[in-house]
Enzyme design. Structure first.
Site, short mmCIF file in Angstrom:
data_model
loop_
_atom_site.label_atom_id
_atom_site.label_comp_id
_atom_site.label_asym_id
_atom_site.label_seq_id
_atom_site.Cartn_x
_atom_site.Cartn_y
_atom_site.Cartn_z
N TRP A 196 0.83 -1.21 0.00
CA TRP A 196 0.00 0.00 0.00
C TRP A 196 0.86 1.25 0.00
O TRP A 196 0.50 2.27 -0.61
CB TRP A 196 -0.98 -0.02 1.17
CG TRP A 196 -2.00 -1.09 0.98
CD1 TRP A 196 -2.17 -2.22 1.71
CD2 TRP A 196 -2.97 -1.17 -0.09
NE1 TRP A 196 -3.20 -2.99 1.20
CE2 TRP A 196 -3.69 -2.37 0.10
CE3 TRP A 196 -3.29 -0.34 -1.16
CZ2 TRP A 196 -4.73 -2.76 -0.77
CZ3 TRP A 196 -4.32 -0.72 -2.02
CH2 TRP A 196 -5.02 -1.92 -1.82
N ASP A 204 -2.03 6.75 6.29
CA ASP A 204 -3.10 5.88 5.82
C ASP A 204 -3.36 4.89 6.95
O ASP A 204 -2.55 4.00 7.21
CB ASP A 204 -2.67 5.16 4.55
CG ASP A 204 -3.68 4.13 4.06
OD1 ASP A 204 -4.72 3.93 4.73
OD2 ASP A 204 -3.42 3.50 3.01
N LYS A 214 -12.91 -1.80 6.83
CA LYS A 214 -12.18 -2.75 7.66
C LYS A 214 -12.62 -2.66 9.13
O LYS A 214 -13.04 -3.64 9.71
CB LYS A 214 -10.68 -2.53 7.52
CG LYS A 214 -10.21 -2.66 6.07
CD LYS A 214 -8.75 -2.30 5.89
CE LYS A 214 -8.37 -2.24 4.42
NZ LYS A 214 -8.43 -3.53 3.74
#
Length: 361
Positions: free
Chosen positions: A103, A173, A197
């Site tokens: 990511w 993030d 999530k």
């Protein structure tokens, strides 16, 4: 039908009480005669839902008053572009990024479309099994911001302390560990997270941004993605993801009822310890991540022979445990232990892992 133990990395399991409340209110929210999905986003009913969700999130995370909470769309992948669009329009068009996995790499790739990116540290030489020690970061003191991914969902690597980057704003993030443990929001300039999530359904993105960072957007930034515009309109510049905000608010209320983020952090530590203690005690399964960087949210592990993977997954599914297959980039297995995963679910997984080892070891 009983509910499965869902170890999906996202969209992930939601608390059962939240799903039951949403089901009960599906056709008629609080006597309005409407489903939340049918409401005007500017009507008093939905405005009250959004206001409560904002207030609960601010309370749960201890968000200071000089920060704006924005409800946006597009997920973290969109924010990979929206962050540099918004922060590189000031005096510096340079940004530092720390590369800890897949990511982070995607964030770096996207940011390079809008400005100059300095990869100040990378864990590539370890196969992305660690967080690079802070002492080795080559930071640019003139950078507009420093970007990290606090928890790498694919590789299972997590920062366990907030890094000190001096006066340069820290951007994180936090898609896969937001609300899983207490953090000091004031140490960050900007936090963003896809909701699917630890918060709710896919479609909602949380952005928490310090007010002094507003108004720095590049000229190419669409108004719907300009943090200053979104903040000015209280996340209502365009139609927001109303259903996802409603579910997020229910999750925030559930979290508060559980004792808040500190209680959830203890719950998450207990769950992760059950799995990691077993992984450390067996030679049949291996855990690739350095112990001091192990994620409490996403636990990758491998069997001794990939030929056993299909049988392991089939047996798990037969026992009511799903979504354990690792990401296609790294293979193996991955158990995601987000807030809604119960201790019983992790205990059931470890019991099955022991059973599978006894039959195949």
């Amino acid at each position: 039908m009983s509910r499965a133990f869902n170890f999906s990395p996202g969209p992930a399991a939601l608390p059962e009480p939240v799903l039951r409340q949403a089901a009960a209110e599906m056709l008629d929210w609080h006597g309005s005669g409407m489903s939340v999905m049918e409401m005007s986003h500017r009507g008093k009913e939905f405005m009250s839902i959004a206001a409560e969700a904002h207030a609960l999130l601010r309370e749960l995370m201890g968000v200071p008053q000089n920060y704006k909470i924005l409800f946006m769309q597009g997920g973290a992948i969109a924010e990979n572009a929206i962050v540099p669009m918004n922060l590189l329009g000031g005096s510096s068009q340079r940004a530092d990024y720390i590369d800890t996995g897949e990511w982070s790499k995607r964030s770096i790739q996207e940011a390079r479309r809008y400005g100059s990116v300095n990869v100040a540290a990378s864990a590539a030489d370890t196969g992305y099994t660690t967080v690079p020690p802070r002492a080795g970061w080559q930071l640019d003191p003139g950078a507009a911001y420093v970007h990290i991914c606090s928890n790498e969902t694919i590789g299972g690597v997590q920062y366990h302390e907030t890094p000190d980057v001096g006066s340069v704003p820290l951007v994180a993030d936090m898609s896969s560990d937001i609300l899983s443990r207490p953090i000091d929001v004031s140490r960050y300039g900007l936090i963003y997270a896809g909701a699917q999530k630890n918060i709710g359904p896919a479609g909602l993105t949380i952005v928490i941004v310090r007010e002094d960072l507003l108004g720095r957007s590049l000229p190419c930034t669409p108004q719907a993605f300009d943090y200053a515009v979104v903040a000015e309109h209280d996340s209502m510049f365009n139609t927001p993801p109303t259903w996802a905000i409603y579910i997020a608010g229910l999750v925030f209320r559930w979290l508060k009822d559980q004792g808040g983020v500190p209680a959830m952090a203890e719950h998450n530590r207990r769950k992760a310890a059950v799995l990691y203690d077993y992984l450390d005690a067996t030679s049949f399964y291996t855990s690739p991540v350095a112990r001091d960087c192990r994620s409490l949210m996403n636990v990758p592990f491998r069997l001794p022979d990939p030929a056993l993977d299909a049988a392991f997954l089939k047996g798990a599914e037969e026992r009511g445990m799903v979504q354990l297959k690792g990401h296609r980039i790294v293979g193996g297995m991955r158990a995601s232990l987000y807030n809604a995963m119960s201790l019983e679910g992790v205990q059931a997984l470890v019991a099955y892992m022991k059973e599978f080892e006894a039959r195949n070891g």
